[in-house]
Write a protein that holds these residues in place. Structure first.
Motif, short mmCIF file in Angstrom:
data_model
loop_
_atom_site.label_atom_id
_atom_site.label_comp_id
_atom_site.label_asym_id
_atom_site.label_seq_id
_atom_site.Cartn_x
_atom_site.Cartn_y
_atom_site.Cartn_z
N ILE A 100 -1.70 -29.84 -64.61
CA ILE A 100 -1.34 -30.18 -66.16
C ILE A 100 -2.11 -31.37 -66.59
N ARG A 101 -2.77 -31.06 -67.81
CA ARG A 101 -3.68 -31.82 -68.40
C ARG A 101 -3.16 -32.96 -69.09
N VAL A 104 -1.22 -28.91 -73.30
CA VAL A 104 -0.65 -29.32 -74.21
C VAL A 104 -1.73 -28.99 -75.27
N SER A 124 12.24 -25.39 -71.71
CA SER A 124 11.70 -24.34 -72.52
C SER A 124 12.86 -23.17 -72.53
N HIS A 125 12.73 -22.44 -73.70
CA HIS A 125 13.54 -21.31 -73.66
C HIS A 125 12.31 -20.25 -73.17
N TYR A 126 11.33 -20.41 -73.31
CA TYR A 126 10.23 -19.68 -73.03
C TYR A 126 9.65 -20.09 -71.86
N PRO A 138 -2.54 -35.36 -72.28
CA PRO A 138 -2.36 -34.80 -73.69
C PRO A 138 -3.71 -35.37 -74.43
N GLU A 139 -3.94 -34.48 -75.56
CA GLU A 139 -5.11 -35.09 -76.40
C GLU A 139 -4.78 -36.23 -76.95
N SER A 140 -5.92 -37.08 -77.33
CA SER A 140 -5.61 -38.25 -78.10
C SER A 140 -5.44 -38.12 -79.49
N TYR A 146 6.44 -17.38 -68.95
CA TYR A 146 5.16 -17.74 -68.51
C TYR A 146 4.99 -19.31 -67.99
N ARG A 147 4.76 -19.26 -66.60
CA ARG A 147 4.42 -20.65 -66.12
C ARG A 147 3.69 -20.35 -65.11
N PRO A 148 2.38 -20.28 -65.19
CA PRO A 148 1.31 -20.08 -64.11
C PRO A 148 1.09 -21.47 -63.68
N LEU A 149 0.82 -21.43 -62.36
CA LEU A 149 0.58 -22.79 -61.75
C LEU A 149 -0.57 -23.01 -62.12
N LYS A 150 -0.73 -24.39 -62.84
CA LYS A 150 -1.87 -24.71 -63.30
C LYS A 150 -1.83 -26.39 -63.20
N ASN A 159 5.27 -23.42 -75.37
CA ASN A 159 5.93 -24.00 -74.25
C ASN A 159 4.79 -23.73 -73.20
N TYR A 160 3.75 -24.04 -73.13
CA TYR A 160 2.77 -23.53 -72.12
C TYR A 160 2.43 -24.72 -71.32
N ASN A 161 1.77 -24.83 -70.14
CA ASN A 161 1.57 -25.95 -69.45
C ASN A 161 0.59 -26.77 -70.13
#
Lengths: 474, 598
Positions: A345-346, B295, A334-336, A348-350, A339-343, B291-293
């Motif tokens: 990762i879910r 999706v 990412s260019h952004y 992806p939605e279906s 903000y990358r808080p530790l979380k 671009n966040y964790n």
């Protein structure tokens, strides 16, 4: 030319003669904003002589002893920084005689640049050159500006890479973009492989070596004499000169067949192959030695590999390794990433309505030819934008100049996207098509409204590279 | 070609030197207006005196040359400028461009302080600022609460609706029964029944009102008006849901899970708001750069942004934003997803399907056109048949009663037509976009034919012909005069005939004595072409005619005359019927052949 006083100008231009730098993987273009064409179009390769001095431009074709030819960029990304700086300095100072303080510089960049690379790029430019301002523009954005189409799909058939990028309101959609390396270099390698495997005896001598020649046609042997007083050149120089032969071969002999060569229907495939093997379809290519080679089906096969990269089987393992199966997906960090808080990762939605590229049934596809690449990109774009984007497909880049390519592409896209109205825009002028990104940059940098976008060194120092890259050069 | 050329061709030499003449003549030449085109060509033929090229001195007046000498280019100066002068602190950007005006002028304070011309184009969207974390948490709680309740309510409403529908059906059933029973009763009670219906409706409305009240009690802070519109929306949604029940059930199962799984933290929301500001609410781009964790889909982003904006705007209590809030509330994620799904499916059609669809559309249009054409033809035909027939005995309308009859008929006809027109108007409003076939003439509609009161003129005519067999005209018979009555009392029908008595009734009689043989039969008021074909028929039937157009029976007694008249009329009628039949048949053939083609 005009500013405050002269408000009647329709196009809203305000010339400040900014410098536009468009580094491509084959050619690098430099010139003034507002011009039709770049002042300098130079090779993106350089020669390094024994004492470490670098040679740029046409001079690299002069045979010298101990002169190594090296690339500056790969995939439109600068790999040899010192050489790049040297080259730009050479052209800025010696050729264009630029006074850095007077004008800003606009640099085009591909969409697949990573954050560290961008950081290094602007850092180097701020440190080395003292331009009044700097701007990083994405190449597809420039191309969309050149065509005056804010919503479009830019299909760039370059030397190193083939890329497909949707542009919405002048901003590239990176998640939807695709890139493969089945471009000009791929074709060159195919031709090289083909000539070598056809008969190793075919003499591939660069032009500078030839003193006299008599035209012959393969399988007759070449009749030529070699100059006696040539310096012993390096291997990289010879390779580079050979590349030029392949390049010429590609530019002169190739033609895209009207229909797929590898049809699923075997009988049809046979008839198509027969058609393209006819005498009327045959062309001669003359090597610098005067020896010509007759090309029938082959010249169509090479061009076909733009659409179907699997069609040509390399006989040289080493070359084949250089082109692993590529389905065109880009992995970009990412260019952004502020903000990358530790979380956790879910998943992806279906029920995604705008799926990320590579999802769905296409993921099984290992190799994507040009039309598949475009079709896949189209299918990933938001449904509301798809129609307008499909109606504004801009085809650009040197490889797109191969005859019949646009027609074939149109047919394939129309067939694979029956619900969409496909319209391809390819500039008729060939030099315009090669320089399209530069011209777009020239248009962009001569707009009066654009001048508020330049970033000065002062601002860069205050805000820092991260902020500038994220908020200004997007 | 000039005169010189002609002289050359004719070998005529000129004795005087042309140079001198030219000089002499050229001075007056300048005053002459410059000629162009044909005029100039002709002028050239006059003689050798005119120079082929005229010098116009207009371009070289003294003043104009002086102007050119004294011309001073307007000054342009390369000026330094800062495109971001107005915006914020000096960042040291200095660019140079050429500006019209002298250096002194441009360097004057006034000019220097002018903002950069293109600066005004740099505009920003005003997006609500994100509130601080505390209020954000509060808002999110409210939103979640609200959404949960909404969901519960929707479920409840769904059930309620189901029940209501059943009730309605029951009521309808009852009504139907009642109505049937009532129909048998006298119609006088209809009004009373309507009142009852009204009452019932009122009763039906009551539970809903109660519902709304309940709803209002639940959420704490909202205005009633908002709540109502919300409910309308919910109603629409439930309706949509009923349509695609199975799909919705899945969605419903997914929704709660989704919400729990992807919680929006304050930081992420802040990130979203920043992106929205940076990319000016261009959602495809925001989605691309997001671009966040977690999706998230584009719809997720939109929903979250919109619902927070509603909260923020509401908390500000700015009445001017109410319409904005309304439009923000209109966003519904499931519906958006559904819409996109539909669009996706639309694009996924195979070429065969698209081609089929297109061909169907074309075919439908062709049918429409054919139908339209046919209707036009038919209406033309029918108006032809329908047109007042001149042959018809106008005498039937000459009595006052006849006139009254006609008037009544016309009035009823008119009423009927008005009704039809109203219906058609309704139809037009219903499908305004579709091409409207021309109105079907009254006589063509089947309902009209069935109606006994409304016979076509043709039918009327034929029936009247039948009636005439018994008596010349019913109207006349009714209108029997006193003398006639008196005579008919005394004489039998046989006697009347024997005496040659005939009651003219209200027939208009030409004054004086008229020979019957010279009388013109009323049935002969026909077109020449029809008369010709009538003549043919008569010849076929071997009926002696007087020849020409003035057919007369050989013995023009009154009886034979009337019979003859009758005969000709029937023949004319027959011919017309035949003509109509032929036309219809050809039409049928045409349609058949068209179908065969398709």
């Amino acid at each position: 030319m005009s500013s405050g006083g002269n408000t009647t100008t329709v196009y809203g231009g305000d010339e400040i003669s900014a410098i536009i730098l468009d580094p491509g993987s084959y050619n690098t273009r430099i010139g003034y904003a507002g011009d039709d064409f770049p002042k300098v179009t130079t090779s993106s390769f350089y020669g390094q002589v024994g004492n470490g001095k670098r040679i740029f431009g046409e001079d690299i074709n002069v045979p010298r002893e101990n002169c190594e030819i090296k690339p500056i960029l790969k995939d439109s990304i600068i790999t040899d920084w010192d050489a790049a700086i040297d080259q730009y300095k050479y052209y800025f100072e010696d050729t264009l005689k630029v006074d850095y303080k007077d004008q800003p510089v606009l640099i085009t960049e591909p969409i697949w640049t990573e954050l560290p690379y961008r950081q290094k790029l602007i850092e180097t430019f701020y440190e080395t050159f003292d331009f009044a301002g700097l701007y990083l523009a994405k190449a597809p954005t420039c191309i969309s500006f050149q065509q005056g189409r804010p919503n479009c799909l830019v299909v760039d058939l370059g030397h190193d890479t083939v890329s497909v990028t949707p542009v919405i309101d002048g901003i590239c959609l990176i998640k939807n973009s695709m890139r493969t390396n089945y471009g000009g270099r791929f074709l060159n390698d195919e031709i090289k492989d083909f000539v070598k495997s056809r008969d190793p005896k075919i003499a591939v001598e660069p032009t500078y070596k030839i003193k006299t020649k008599t035209p012959t046609v393969y399988p007759d042997p070449a009749e030529y004499t070699v100059k006696k007083t040539i310096p012993t050149t390096t291997e990289s120089f010879n390779k580079f000169q050979q590349q030029r032969i392949w390049h010429e071969f590609k530019e002169t002999a190739l033609e895209v067949p009207e229909r797929k060569l590898n049809s699923t229907n075997p009988q049809q495939a046979l008839s198509i192959k027969e058609f393209y093997s006819q005498d009327s379809q045959k062309r001669l290519f003359e090597f610098p030695t005067g020896q010509s080679i007759t090309l029938g089906l082959e010249r169509f096969q090479f061009a076909e590999s733009i659409f179907d990269p699997k069609i040509y089987k390399f006989s040289d393992e080493n070359i084949a390794k250089a082109y692993p199966p590529n389905n065109g997906e880009i992995k970009i960090s990412s260019h952004y990433n502020e903000y990358r808080p530790l979380k956790r990762i879910r998943k992806p939605e279906s029920n995604q309505s705008t799926p990320a590229p590579g999802e769905g049934d296409d993921s099984s596809e290992k190799i994507r030819g040009l039309s598949h690449l475009i079709t896949h990109t189209l299918s990933t774009i938001d449904i509301d934008l798809r129609a307008s984007v499909a109606h504004n497909i801009i085809v650009t880049g040197g490889v797109s100049l191969i005859p019949q390519l646009i027609e074939r592409l149109y047919n394939e896209l129309s067939n694979s996207n029956p619900g969409l109205k496909i319209r391809l825009h390819a500039v008729g002028n060939s030099s315009e098509r090669v320089n399209q990104a530069w011209i777009g940059g020239s248009v962009l940098a001569s707009l009066g409204t654009f001048h508020q976008m330049w970033v000065t060194k002062h601002e860069y120092n205050e805000a820092g590279a991260d902020r500038i890259l994220n908020q200004r050069f997007r | 070609m000039s005169a010189n050329d002609i002289l050359d061709v004719l070998n005529i030499s000129r004795d005087e030197p042309p140079k001198k003449k030219q000089r002499n003549e050229s001075t007056p030449q300048t005053q002459q207006p410059q000629l162009t085109g044909m005029a100039r060509e002709l002028y050239n033929l006059i003689g050798p005196n005119t120079p082929p090229l005229q010098l116009s001195s207009n371009n070289y007046t003294k003043t104009s040359i002086k102007d050119k000498i004294n011309f001073k280019p307007s000054p342009w100066t390369k000026m330094e400028f800062n495109p971001k002068k107005r915006a914020r602190e000096e960042d040291g950007l200095k660019l140079y461009h050429w500006t019209k005006g002298s250096k002194e002028f441009l360097e004057s304070a006034e000019e220097v302080n002018k903002p950069y011309f293109f600066e005004k184009f740099n505009v920003n969207l005003s997006i609500p600022e994100l509130v601080d974390e505390e209020t954000y948490d509060k808002f999110m709680e409210e939103i979640q609460e609200h959404e949960r309740k909404e969901k519960e309510r929707k479920l409840l409403e769904l059930k309620e609706r189901e029940r209501e529908r059943q009730e309605k059906e029951k009521e309808k059933e009852k009504e139907r029964q009642k109505a049937e029973a009532k129909k048998e009763e006298a119609r006088k009670k209809q009004e009373a029944k309507e009142k009852e219906d009204q009452k019932k409706k009122d009763d039906k409305d009551k539970p809903e009102v109660v519902d709304i009240k309940k709803e209002d009690d639940k959420p704490e802070e909202k205005e009633k008006s908002d709540e109502k519109t919300e409910e309308d929306k919910a109603d629409d949604q439930t309706e949509a849901r009923e349509k695609s029940a199975s799909k919705e059930q899945e969605a419903k199962q997914d929704e709660p899970i989704e919400d729990e799984e992807l919680e929006w933290t304050y930081e992420e929301t802040n990130y979203l708001f920043e992106l929205c500001k940076a990319f000016e609410l261009k959602w495809p781009i925001i989605y691309d750069r997001y671009n966040y964790n977690n999706v998230r889909t584009c719809e997720d982003l939109k929903e979250h942004f919109y619902r927070l904006c509603i909260k923020i705007l509401q908390s500000k209590r700015d009445s001017s934003q109410s319409s904005l809030i309304e439009s923000l509330k209109a966003y519904s994620k499931p519906r958006e997803i559904e819409r996109k799904q539909y669009l996706e499916n639309l694009l996924k059609r195979t070429p065969a399907e698209i081609a089929e669809e297109e061909s169907l559309v074309i075919e439908a249009r062709r049918f429409e056109l054919a139908a339209k054409k046919m209707l036009i033809e038919r209406s033309n035909l029918l108006t032809l048949l329908d047109s007042p027939q001149s042959t018809q005995n106008s005498s039937q309308y000459q009595s006052s009663q006849g006139l009254a009859n006609l008037y009544n008929n016309l009035m009823i006809f008119d009423k009927h037509q008005k009704k039809k027109q109203a219906q058609q108007l309704q139809l037009q409003q219903q499908k305004a976009s579709e091409p409207i076939p021309p109105p079907i003439p009254m006589a063509a509609s089947s309902s009209f034919k069935k109606d006994k009161v409304f016979q076509t003129h043709l039918q009327q005519y034929l029936s009247s012909l039948l009636k005439q067999n018994v008596h010349t005209n019913p109207a006349i018979k009714q209108e029997a005069s006193a003398i006639q009555q008196m005579l008919s009392k005394r004489l039998t029908q046989k006697e009347e005939e024997a005496y040659g008595l005939h009651y003219h009734g209200n027939e208009k009689l030409t004054p004086g004595v008229v020979l019957r043989s010279t009388q013109k039969l009323p049935s002969l008021n026909q077109k020449q072409s029809t008369l010709k074909s009538v003549n043919q028929v008569l010849q076929e039937l071997d009926i002696p005619t007087g020849g020409g157009t003035a057919w007369k029976p050989v013995m023009p007694t009154r009886k034979t005359m009337s019979r003859y008249d009758e005969l000709i009329r029937t023949v004319v009628a027959l011919l017309e019927v035949k003509k109509a039949k032929d036309k219809l048949e050809s039409e049928i053939n045409l349609i058949k052949s068209q179908r065969g083609m398709l």
